[in-house]
Every structure is written in C-alpha cells, then in structure tokens.
Design an enzyme around this catalytic site. Structure first.
Site, PDB file in Angstrom:
ATOM      1  N   LEU A  86      -8.287   3.325   4.545  1.00  0.00           N
ATOM      2  CA  LEU A  86      -9.374   2.854   5.420  1.00  0.00           C
ATOM      3  C   LEU A  86     -10.635   2.588   4.611  1.00  0.00           C
ATOM      4  O   LEU A  86     -10.911   3.276   3.629  1.00  0.00           O
ATOM      5  CB  LEU A  86      -9.671   3.896   6.499  1.00  0.00           C
ATOM      6  CG  LEU A  86      -8.640   4.045   7.612  1.00  0.00           C
ATOM      7  CD1 LEU A  86      -9.186   4.944   8.715  1.00  0.00           C
ATOM      8  CD2 LEU A  86      -8.227   2.709   8.204  1.00  0.00           C
ATOM      9  N   GLY A 131      -4.368   5.473   3.908  1.00  0.00           N
ATOM     10  CA  GLY A 131      -3.881   4.331   4.690  1.00  0.00           C
ATOM     11  C   GLY A 131      -2.987   3.397   3.876  1.00  0.00           C
ATOM     12  O   GLY A 131      -2.136   2.696   4.442  1.00  0.00           O
ATOM     13  N   ASN A 153      -3.905  11.844   1.217  1.00  0.00           N
ATOM     14  CA  ASN A 153      -4.921  12.775   0.712  1.00  0.00           C
ATOM     15  C   ASN A 153      -5.953  13.147   1.769  1.00  0.00           C
ATOM     16  O   ASN A 153      -7.037  13.627   1.454  1.00  0.00           O
ATOM     17  CB  ASN A 153      -5.618  12.177  -0.518  1.00  0.00           C
ATOM     18  CG  ASN A 153      -6.284  10.834  -0.240  1.00  0.00           C
ATOM     19  OD1 ASN A 153      -5.816  10.084   0.603  1.00  0.00           O
ATOM     20  ND2 ASN A 153      -7.369  10.544  -0.932  1.00  0.00           N
ATOM     21  N   GLU A 154      -5.626  12.931   3.054  1.00  0.00           N
ATOM     22  CA  GLU A 154      -6.581  13.181   4.131  1.00  0.00           C
ATOM     23  C   GLU A 154      -7.180  14.589   4.058  1.00  0.00           C
ATOM     24  O   GLU A 154      -8.388  14.765   4.257  1.00  0.00           O
ATOM     25  CB  GLU A 154      -5.915  12.971   5.507  1.00  0.00           C
ATOM     26  CG  GLU A 154      -5.819  11.522   5.944  1.00  0.00           C
ATOM     27  CD  GLU A 154      -4.676  10.730   5.318  1.00  0.00           C
ATOM     28  OE1 GLU A 154      -4.020  11.260   4.408  1.00  0.00           O
ATOM     29  OE2 GLU A 154      -4.454   9.580   5.733  1.00  0.00           O
TER      30      GLU A 154
HETATM   31  C1  LIG Z   1      -6.472  12.896  16.570  1.00  0.00           C
HETATM   32  C2  LIG Z   1      -6.659  11.666  15.746  1.00  0.00           C
HETATM   33  C3  LIG Z   1      -7.858  11.694  14.955  1.00  0.00           C
HETATM   34  C4  LIG Z   1      -7.644  12.530  13.729  1.00  0.00           C
HETATM   35  C5  LIG Z   1      -8.864  12.446  12.929  1.00  0.00           C
HETATM   36  C6  LIG Z   1      -8.561  11.725  11.711  1.00  0.00           C
HETATM   37  C7  LIG Z   1      -9.807  11.204  11.145  1.00  0.00           C
HETATM   38  C8  LIG Z   1      -9.335  10.173  10.274  1.00  0.00           C
HETATM   39  C9  LIG Z   1     -10.409   9.426   9.631  1.00  0.00           C
HETATM   40  C10 LIG Z   1     -10.149   8.597   8.710  1.00  0.00           C
HETATM   41  C11 LIG Z   1      -8.782   8.360   8.216  1.00  0.00           C
HETATM   42  C12 LIG Z   1      -8.692   7.871   7.032  1.00  0.00           C
HETATM   43  C13 LIG Z   1      -7.457   7.556   6.357  1.00  0.00           C
HETATM   44  C14 LIG Z   1      -7.850   6.827   5.117  1.00  0.00           C
HETATM   45  O1  LIG Z   1      -7.210   5.881   4.743  1.00  0.00           O
HETATM   46  S1  LIG Z   1      -9.254   7.354   4.323  1.00  0.00           S
HETATM   47  C15 LIG Z   1      -9.326   6.393   2.806  1.00  0.00           C
HETATM   48  C16 LIG Z   1      -8.949   7.273   1.717  1.00  0.00           C
HETATM   49  N1  LIG Z   1      -8.977   6.510   0.497  1.00  0.00           N
HETATM   50  C17 LIG Z   1      -9.187   7.082  -0.656  1.00  0.00           C
HETATM   51  O2  LIG Z   1      -9.350   8.279  -0.774  1.00  0.00           O
HETATM   52  C18 LIG Z   1      -9.211   6.161  -1.850  1.00  0.00           C
HETATM   53  C19 LIG Z   1     -10.532   6.186  -2.534  1.00  0.00           C
HETATM   54  N2  LIG Z   1     -10.472   5.283  -3.673  1.00  0.00           N
HETATM   55  C20 LIG Z   1      -9.905   5.628  -4.857  1.00  0.00           C
HETATM   56  O3  LIG Z   1      -9.373   6.715  -5.032  1.00  0.00           O
HETATM   57  C21 LIG Z   1      -9.910   4.603  -5.953  1.00  0.00           C
HETATM   58  O4  LIG Z   1     -10.908   3.656  -5.659  1.00  0.00           O
HETATM   59  C22 LIG Z   1      -8.569   3.872  -6.145  1.00  0.00           C
HETATM   60  C23 LIG Z   1      -8.021   3.276  -4.833  1.00  0.00           C
HETATM   61  C24 LIG Z   1      -7.528   4.865  -6.740  1.00  0.00           C
HETATM   62  C25 LIG Z   1      -8.752   2.696  -7.154  1.00  0.00           C
HETATM   63  O5  LIG Z   1      -9.329   3.191  -8.324  1.00  0.00           O
HETATM   64  P1  LIG Z   1      -9.957   2.164  -9.389  1.00  0.00           P
HETATM   65  O6  LIG Z   1      -8.965   1.115  -9.715  1.00  0.00           O
HETATM   66  O7  LIG Z   1     -10.500   2.978 -10.510  1.00  0.00           O
HETATM   67  O8  LIG Z   1     -11.097   1.421  -8.584  1.00  0.00           O
HETATM   68  P2  LIG Z   1     -12.570   1.942  -8.213  1.00  0.00           P
HETATM   69  O9  LIG Z   1     -12.549   3.374  -7.855  1.00  0.00           O
HETATM   70  O10 LIG Z   1     -13.483   1.471  -9.279  1.00  0.00           O
HETATM   71  O11 LIG Z   1     -12.798   1.128  -6.884  1.00  0.00           O
HETATM   72  C26 LIG Z   1     -13.005  -0.284  -6.890  1.00  0.00           C
HETATM   73  C27 LIG Z   1     -13.952  -0.678  -5.798  1.00  0.00           C
HETATM   74  O12 LIG Z   1     -13.363  -0.374  -4.528  1.00  0.00           O
HETATM   75  C28 LIG Z   1     -14.215   0.489  -3.767  1.00  0.00           C
HETATM   76  N3  LIG Z   1     -13.350   1.366  -2.943  1.00  0.00           N
HETATM   77  C29 LIG Z   1     -12.343   2.149  -3.358  1.00  0.00           C
HETATM   78  N4  LIG Z   1     -11.749   2.771  -2.335  1.00  0.00           N
HETATM   79  C30 LIG Z   1     -12.377   2.352  -1.206  1.00  0.00           C
HETATM   80  C31 LIG Z   1     -12.213   2.640   0.198  1.00  0.00           C
HETATM   81  N5  LIG Z   1     -11.249   3.459   0.664  1.00  0.00           N
HETATM   82  N6  LIG Z   1     -13.058   2.047   1.047  1.00  0.00           N
HETATM   83  C32 LIG Z   1     -14.016   1.195   0.618  1.00  0.00           C
HETATM   84  N7  LIG Z   1     -14.231   0.873  -0.701  1.00  0.00           N
HETATM   85  C33 LIG Z   1     -13.409   1.443  -1.596  1.00  0.00           C
HETATM   86  C34 LIG Z   1     -14.986   1.234  -4.845  1.00  0.00           C
HETATM   87  O13 LIG Z   1     -16.160   1.781  -4.325  1.00  0.00           O
HETATM   88  C35 LIG Z   1     -15.239   0.139  -5.838  1.00  0.00           C
HETATM   89  O14 LIG Z   1     -16.286  -0.686  -5.355  1.00  0.00           O
HETATM   90  P3  LIG Z   1     -17.169  -1.604  -6.338  1.00  0.00           P
HETATM   91  O15 LIG Z   1     -16.213  -2.565  -6.974  1.00  0.00           O
HETATM   92  O16 LIG Z   1     -18.176  -2.227  -5.447  1.00  0.00           O
HETATM   93  O17 LIG Z   1     -17.765  -0.649  -7.336  1.00  0.00           O
END
Ligand SMILES: CCCCCCCC/C=C\C=C\CC(=O)SCCNC(=O)CCNC(=O)[C@H](O)C(C)(C)COP(=O)(O)OP(=O)(O)OC[C@H]1O[C@@H](n2cnc3c(N)ncnc32)[C@H](O)[C@@H]1OP(=O)(O)O
Length: 281
Positions: A86, A131, A153-154
């Site tokens: 997400l 996600g 990793n939630e």
């Molecule tokens: C009863 C029902 C309700 C229950 C409650 C539930 C509540 C649930 C709420 C939410 C649920 C969420 C599920 C999810 O999917 S949460 C998302 C989790 N994602 C992560 O933890 C991933 C985070 N990102 C990373 O670990 C890394 O960025 C990675 C994907 C491994 C890539 O690494 P790398 O290649 O080194 O790239 P960068 O880290 O440099 O990232 C590049 C650019 O992308 C931006 N970025 C990364 N991840 C996200 C993201 N998830 N959202 C938005 N933007 C993201 C990052 O900031 C960099 O941006 P920029 O190029 O401008 O510097």
C-alpha cells in the site's frame, strides 16, 4: 469457449490492446499463440498501491474474466520492485473517504484475483513486501527472481494482516509457518521463501521466470476449464465468502484503525525510519 477461433483470438487481442491504452498503470498484452495475458504493473517507481493503481488492477481482472482469459502472468515493469504494498504516503493523514475506497478496492482485487476462474502466476521480479506479497499470494503459482524480499511485514509496521490475507498465507505455507511469519512480520529472501513454499520456483532472469510461468499455465491445456475453475472455487470459495460477508464491516474497522492517532504516529515513525522520501512537516 474463448479463443476457439482465430477470429475470437484476434478480437480479444485487439480488445486488450485498446484496453491497455486506457490504463497507464497496468499494461496488458496477450500472447496470440498461447492466449496467455501478461499484466505488467507500471506505477513509478515502486508500484505502491494507491487508489488509482488498485482500481486499474481491479478493472483489468474484470476484463480478463469477462473475456475468458486462458491464463494470467502478473509482473512488474520495475526490475527492482514487484510492488511495495500500500502507498504509505496515502495512508498518512488521509482523507477518510479516499482510504475507504482504497480498502474496498483492495478487497475487490483480492476477491477477483484469488477467485479468478483462469490460472494465474506471479512473476515476482522485485521486492514484494505486504500488499506486494498479497498480490503474489493471490496467484496460484509464484516464480521469483533472486536477491529480493517477500513477506507480510504488517506486524512490524504496527498492525495485523486482515483475516483473508492470513488465510491466503496459511493456505500457501501451512499454519505453523504462517504463525511464525505473520507474528514476526518476516520478510524472506528469495531462497528462504522457496524453502518454506512461499514461492514455487526461483529464476535467474525475467525471461526464465516467464518461461517457467508459461510452463505452469500450459499444464492446464488439456484440463476442461470449467472443471479446473470449479475445483479452484471449491478450494478457495470459503475464504472468499468469509470476506464477502464481512466486507463492509472490515472497511469500517480499517478506516477507524488508520485514522486513529496512534496508528498515524507509528506510521509516521515507520516512514521516517524506512523510506527515503520523508514526510513534509
Ligand atoms: C480489520 C481490518 C483492518 C485491519 C487493520 C489493518 C490496517 C492495515 C493498514 C495498512 C495495510 C497495509 C499493508 C501494506 O501494504 S503496508 C506497505 C508496507 N510496505 C513496506 O513496508 C515497504 C516499504 N518499502 C521498502 O521496504 C523499500 O522501499 C522496498 C520496497 C524494499 C524497495 O527498496 P529500494 O529499492 O531500496 O527503494 P527505496 O526504498 O529507495 O524506495 C524507492 C522509492 O519508493 C518509495 N516507497 C517505497 N515503498 C513505498 C510505499 N509502500 N509507499 C509509498 N512509497 C514508497 C520510497 O520512499 C522511495 O521514494 P523516492 O524515490 O521519492 O525517494
């Protein structure tokens, strides 16, 4: 049955080409020989799932179902990230209406992909946390490239994955491994993911991964499609029905949860610690 004639196939291919021009975030192509569709996620830079991308994935799946797709390969245009899950920036200080739509569309994507009548493979050609892992888990088969991470990793971010996603994980790797993985919010390296069965095969290049994906899809060439899809529905239907029954209630809980100040504080900390892009103060 679709694709029985060259005319049908040509119609479908044109249709998909036309459709893909309307969808800048998901590119869909059809291999005219095999009839398999490849949907490539292409939202820069990490395919983070915001409302627009989720809506386009949902529409794509709907069109593929309507056109009796013979098989789907889901992959990413990035060579580093399959999907970062997400869009965390859209969850921060959100507009309640927008995140309501976002969660509801995420549920739709899962229902359509997990429950598709056609066979599905994820070619995981980059990192797939949260996600991103959900999209891969919704498919029937996963081929992953080396040196990436995948997992739910939630728990590390401060919440629990929803029940339907826990079901998807359990159905794939078994209850014991799912409990270990989910309670710790583990992100697995490709080889570890292969060992626990979270991915089915490892490939060294995207081309090799696509070949393996097509080989999986070709296994069904001689199986009557209705028998295949009935069997899949029998195996997955109960999990899907459980979500359908609880859909609105879950959206309400999710909006309450995400708009709560405690979640917003921990999300803010997570972004500051883990993402390069920072929050504007
Ligand atoms: C009863 C029902 C309700 C229950 C409650 C539930 C509540 C649930 C709420 C939410 C649920 C969420 C599920 C999810 O999917 S949460 C998302 C989790 N994602 C992560 O933890 C991933 C985070 N990102 C990373 O670990 C890394 O960025 C990675 C994907 C491994 C890539 O690494 P790398 O290649 O080194 O790239 P960068 O880290 O440099 O990232 C590049 C650019 O992308 C931006 N970025 C990364 N991840 C996200 C993201 N998830 N959202 C938005 N933007 C993201 C990052 O900031 C960099 O941006 P920029 O190029 O401008 O510097």
């Amino acid at each position: 049955m679709a694709f029985r004639t060259a005319r049908n196939l040509a119609y479908f291919s044109n249709y998909i080409r036309n459709y893909s021009t309307n969808g800048p975030l998901v590119n869909v192509t059809v291999n005219e020989k095999s009839g398999f569709a490849t949907a490539t996620l292409q939202r820069p830079s990490v395919n983070s799932l915001n409302l627009e991308l989720l809506t386009e994935i949902s529409h794509t799946l709907q069109q593929l179902e309507k056109n009796k797709c013979r098989g789907l390969i889901l992959t990413s245009a990035s060579n580093k990230v399959f999907s970062a899950g997400l869009d965390l920036f859209e969850l921060h200080k959100p507009n309640a209406d927008k995140i309501k739509q976002m969660w509801s569309t995420l549920q739709e994507v899962w229902i359509k992909l997990y429950g598709s009548s056609y066979p599905t493979v994820a070619v995981v050609n980059g990192h797939a946390p949260a996600g991103g892992c959900m999209l891969a888990l919704s498919c029937e088969y996963r081929v992953m490239l080396n040196n990436f991470i995948i997992g739910l990793n939630e728990a590390q971010i401060g919440f629990s994955a929803p029940m339907w996603l826990i079901d998807g994980m359990r159905n794939t790797i078994g209850s014991r491994q799912a409990e270990f993985a989910l309670t710790a919010g583990t992100l697995f390296k490709t080889e570890e993911a292969l060992k626990i069965g979270l991915v089915d095969e490892v490939a060294q290049s995207k081309e090799e991964a696509i070949e393996k994906a097509e080989k999986f899809l070709n296994k069904f060439a001689k199986i009557p499609p209705h028998a295949r899809s009935m069997t899949k529905a029998a195996l997955r239907g109960a999990n899907i029905q459980a979500l359908v029954r609880n859909k609105d209630e879950e959206v309400r809980s999710y909006v309450d949860f995400v708009t709560d100040s405690q979640f917003q504080d921990s999300l803010g900390e997570f972004i500051e610690l883990n993402l390069k892009q920072k929050l504007s103060k």
